[in-house]
Design an enzyme around this catalytic site. Structure first.
Site, PDB file in Angstrom:
ATOM      1  N   LYS A  16      41.466 138.323  30.216  1.00  0.00           N
ATOM      2  CA  LYS A  16      40.562 137.355  29.604  1.00  0.00           C
ATOM      3  C   LYS A  16      39.582 138.040  28.664  1.00  0.00           C
ATOM      4  CE  LYS A  16      42.114 133.806  31.826  1.00  0.00           C
ATOM      5  NZ  LYS A  16      42.929 132.853  31.124  1.00  0.00           N
ATOM      6  N   CYS A  17      39.051 137.260  27.754  1.00  0.00           N
ATOM      7  CA  CYS A  17      38.062 137.701  26.772  1.00  0.00           C
ATOM      8  C   CYS A  17      36.927 138.431  27.497  1.00  0.00           C
ATOM      9  CB  CYS A  17      37.529 136.480  26.038  1.00  0.00           C
ATOM     10  SG  CYS A  17      36.326 136.846  24.755  1.00  0.00           S
ATOM     11  N   PRO A  18      36.519 139.571  27.013  1.00  0.00           N
ATOM     12  CA  PRO A  18      36.853 140.233  25.756  1.00  0.00           C
ATOM     13  C   PRO A  18      37.907 141.331  25.880  1.00  0.00           C
ATOM     14  CG  PRO A  18      34.933 141.308  26.647  1.00  0.00           C
ATOM     15  CD  PRO A  18      35.347 140.221  27.639  1.00  0.00           C
ATOM     16  N   ASP A  43      45.246 134.960  26.455  1.00  0.00           N
ATOM     17  CA  ASP A  43      43.887 134.429  26.331  1.00  0.00           C
ATOM     18  C   ASP A  43      43.765 133.610  25.049  1.00  0.00           C
ATOM     19  OD1 ASP A  43      41.177 133.904  26.405  1.00  0.00           O
ATOM     20  OD2 ASP A  43      40.587 135.933  25.823  1.00  0.00           O
TER      21      ASP A  43
END
Length: 79
Positions: A16-18, A43
Site C-alpha cells: 500500500k501507499c507509499p 495499490d
C-alpha cells in the site's frame, strides 16, 4: 535499452501507499542509466503516485497498463 539486457521486474502487489513508489524510486536510484524497470502493483494510488515520481525525478514512463487488478508501469532510468 540493450536487447541483451532484460528489464528489472518489481513485484509490489499487495503493498500500500507509499511503499510501491518508494521501492520504485529506490530501484531507479540504484539502476544504471537507461535501465528499464517493470513495476507491478495493486495499490490504486500508484496510478497517480508512480507517474508523478517518475516525472519529478526526471526519469521516463515508457508505458502503463492494467491487467485485471494489477497495474503495470514500464519505467526507464534517465541518463
Amino acid at each position: 535499452m540493450d536487447e541483451r539486457t532484460a528489464p528489472l521486474r518489481l513485484d509490489l502487489r499487495g503493498l500500500k501507499c507509499p511503499l510501491p513508489v518508494l521501492h520504485a524510486r529506490r530501484a531507479l536510484e540504484r539502476a544504471a542509466p537507461g535501465t528499464a524497470i517493470i513495476v507491478e502493483c495493486t495499490d490504486p494510488m500508484a496510478v497517480i503516485d508512480i507517474p508523478h515520481m517518475v516525472r519529478q525525478d526526471g526519469h521516463l514512463l515508457d508505458g502503463q497498463e492494467t491487467a485485471g487488478d494489477v497495474l503495470i508501469f514500464r519505467l526507464r532510468k534517465a541518463g
